[in-house]
Design a protein around this motif. Structure first.
Motif, PDB file in Angstrom:
ATOM      1  N   PRO A 152       4.957  -1.609  -3.331  1.00  0.00           N
ATOM      2  CA  PRO A 152       3.910  -2.092  -2.431  1.00  0.00           C
ATOM      3  C   PRO A 152       4.340  -3.221  -1.507  1.00  0.00           C
ATOM      4  N   ASP A 169      -1.051   0.686   3.479  1.00  0.00           N
ATOM      5  CA  ASP A 169      -1.958  -0.429   3.193  1.00  0.00           C
ATOM      6  C   ASP A 169      -3.112  -0.012   2.283  1.00  0.00           C
ATOM      7  N   ARG A 188      -1.875   0.310  -1.204  1.00  0.00           N
ATOM      8  CA  ARG A 188      -1.660  -1.043  -1.718  1.00  0.00           C
ATOM      9  C   ARG A 188      -2.980  -1.646  -2.190  1.00  0.00           C
ATOM     10  N   GLU A 208       4.297  -2.945  -9.184  1.00  0.00           N
ATOM     11  CA  GLU A 208       5.568  -2.522  -8.586  1.00  0.00           C
ATOM     12  C   GLU A 208       6.370  -1.549  -9.450  1.00  0.00           C
TER      13      GLU A 208
END
Length: 97
Positions: free
Chosen positions: A60, A67, A70, A17
């Motif tokens: 994320p 996606d 991520r 993050e």
């Protein structure tokens, strides 16, 4: 970087993050946030000329996060051994006589 001549230092570990910046480019959709990788490419492989990292983190956990970015960020994060995630992530390469 500190340490002794016989120590190999790794770059510091940063959690997902706070490791990636949000990618910005004219051709990216505004409703999906992508993580900036390198060389005009996102982590998921989208390439746009002139792409750059923004001044903001790519988060994320947000609904708008891509996606595929991520997933790629998770794969990259999993490659760092858990034992080498601390501030003292050094490996001694000194020969033992």
């Amino acid at each position: 970087m500190g340490g002794e001549w016989f120590e190999v230092l790794r770059p510091p570990y940063l959690p997902v993050e706070i490791r990636w910046e949000r990618a910005v480019a004219d051709g990216l959709p505004a409703d999906v946030s992508h993580a900036f990788g390198i060389f005009d490419t996102t982590l998921c492989g989208v390439q746009e000329a002139g792409m750059s990292p923004s001044d903001h983190w790519w988060l994320p956990e947000r609904e708008s996060a891509c996606d595929a970015c991520r997933e790629a960020a998770g794969v990259i994060d999993d490659r760092r051994p858990r034992a080498m995630r601390g501030e003292d992530a050094r490996v001694s390469v000194a020969r033992r006589l």
